[in-house]
Design a protein around this motif. Structure first.
Motif, PDB file in Angstrom:
ATOM      1  N   THR A  91       0.859  -1.177   0.000  1.00 28.97           N
ATOM      2  CA  THR A  91       0.000   0.000   0.000  1.00 28.97           C
ATOM      3  C   THR A  91       0.894   1.225   0.000  1.00 28.97           C
ATOM      4  O   THR A  91       1.725   1.395   0.887  1.00 28.97           O
ATOM      5  CB  THR A  91      -0.906   0.034   1.243  1.00 28.97           C
ATOM      6  N   ARG A  92       0.739   2.074  -1.030  1.00 28.63           N
ATOM      7  CA  ARG A  92       1.517   3.310  -1.109  1.00 28.63           C
ATOM      8  C   ARG A  92       0.601   4.453  -0.694  1.00 28.63           C
ATOM      9  O   ARG A  92      -0.382   4.759  -1.380  1.00 28.63           O
ATOM     10  CB  ARG A  92       2.038   3.515  -2.522  1.00 28.63           C
ATOM     11  N   ALA A  93       0.883   5.057   0.462  1.00 30.88           N
ATOM     12  CA  ALA A  93       0.004   6.077   1.041  1.00 30.88           C
ATOM     13  C   ALA A  93       0.663   7.449   0.995  1.00 30.88           C
ATOM     14  O   ALA A  93       1.851   7.590   1.294  1.00 30.88           O
ATOM     15  CB  ALA A  93      -0.341   5.710   2.479  1.00 30.88           C
ATOM     16  N   LYS A  94      -0.145   8.459   0.624  1.00 31.64           N
ATOM     17  CA  LYS A  94       0.315   9.843   0.603  1.00 31.64           C
ATOM     18  C   LYS A  94      -0.754  10.700   1.272  1.00 31.64           C
ATOM     19  O   LYS A  94      -1.893  10.742   0.813  1.00 31.64           O
ATOM     20  CB  LYS A  94       0.542  10.327  -0.829  1.00 31.64           C
ATOM     21  N   PHE A  95      -0.381  11.361   2.360  1.00 30.45           N
ATOM     22  CA  PHE A  95      -1.318  12.176   3.125  1.00 30.45           C
ATOM     23  C   PHE A  95      -0.853  13.623   3.128  1.00 30.45           C
ATOM     24  O   PHE A  95       0.288  13.916   3.482  1.00 30.45           O
ATOM     25  CB  PHE A  95      -1.428  11.661   4.561  1.00 30.45           C
ATOM     26  N   THR A  96      -1.730  14.531   2.720  1.00 30.81           N
ATOM     27  CA  THR A  96      -1.439  15.958   2.752  1.00 30.81           C
ATOM     28  C   THR A  96      -2.220  16.578   3.889  1.00 30.81           C
ATOM     29  O   THR A  96      -3.410  16.289   4.063  1.00 30.81           O
ATOM     30  CB  THR A  96      -1.835  16.629   1.416  1.00 30.81           C
ATOM     31  N   SER A  97      -1.562  17.419   4.677  1.00 34.28           N
ATOM     32  CA  SER A  97      -2.217  17.969   5.864  1.00 34.28           C
ATOM     33  C   SER A  97      -1.727  19.388   6.149  1.00 34.28           C
ATOM     34  O   SER A  97      -0.694  19.824   5.643  1.00 34.28           O
ATOM     35  CB  SER A  97      -1.962  17.075   7.083  1.00 34.28           C
ATOM     36  N   ILE A  98      -2.494  20.087   6.958  1.00 32.58           N
ATOM     37  CA  ILE A  98      -2.074  21.356   7.533  1.00 32.58           C
ATOM     38  C   ILE A  98      -1.556  21.053   8.937  1.00 32.58           C
ATOM     39  O   ILE A  98      -2.317  20.554   9.780  1.00 32.58           O
ATOM     40  CB  ILE A  98      -3.235  22.360   7.603  1.00 32.58           C
TER      41      ILE A  98
END
Length: 199
Positions: A91-98
């Motif tokens: 599983t390749r996960a990419k999370f964008t957050s503030i």
């Protein structure tokens, strides 16, 4: 004579304290950098994580006096990690957050050159969560990344005039879930900052 010596000592101490930032100071600036995410897990027989690079870009402020400072920040960050299940699926996960760190620390140095150390909590608000799956090798699962996450940062920095270089470790506190097991996302980040306003 004793009074003169005592007066000189007091005067010297006053100058030293002033150079150690006894007077209030304020800065605001921009920062950008890179990070390296990792998974902390006690369930290594179920899955393993691989480090991947991400980025951060945002703003920071610093309020200081008597050699101590408070440094709130806000930046956009991308956290990336690959998770491999025990069956071999990836599983390749990419999370964008503030991310909003609230850091407390100290500073030492003079003449535009100084070192810093600090620590404090970070609250993170996910704004985008993308995952891709490679099921050719086996069964894969989603990494359940929470919408709001908490972490704790430890770091050190170097100031050269208006430029700052920071190296930090961020220990994840909020638990994430993968294949029914819990894990935490931690990371190292290296950033370069520039002070737009320095009072």
């Amino acid at each position: 004579m004793k009074k003169i010596i005592l007066s000189l000592i007091v005067f010297g101490a006053t100058i030293s304290l002033a150079s150690a930032q006894i007077l209030p100071a304020f800065q605001i600036g921009l920062k950008a950098g890179t990070n390296l995410s990792s998974l902390n897990s006690t369930a290594s027989e179920t899955f393993s994580g691989s480090n991947r690079a991400g980025y951060l870009v945002g703003v920071w402020t610093r309020f200081g006096a008597v050699g101590f400072n408070f440094q709130p920040e806000m930046y956009l960050t991308s956290k990336n990690v690959d998770v491999t299940s025990s069956s071999g699926g990836v599983t390749r996960a990419k999370f964008t957050s503030i991310d909003v760190p609230l850091l407390f620390g100290g500073k030492f140095g003079a003449l535009g050159l100084g070192g810093r150390f600090y620590t404090g909590p970070v609250v993170s608000f996910a704004i985008d969560k993308n995952q891709s799956f490679d099921s050719a090798a086996g069964k894969v699962f989603s990494l359940n990344y929470q919408d709001q996450n908490f972490a704790w940062q430890f770091g050190t920095g170097l100031d050269i005039k208006r430029i700052s270089v920071d190296l930090r470790y961020e220990a994840g506190i909020t638990k994430q879930t993968y294949d029914g097991r819990q894990t935490r996302i931690s990371l190292f980040n290296l950033s370069l900052a520039y002070s737009l306003v320095k009072l």
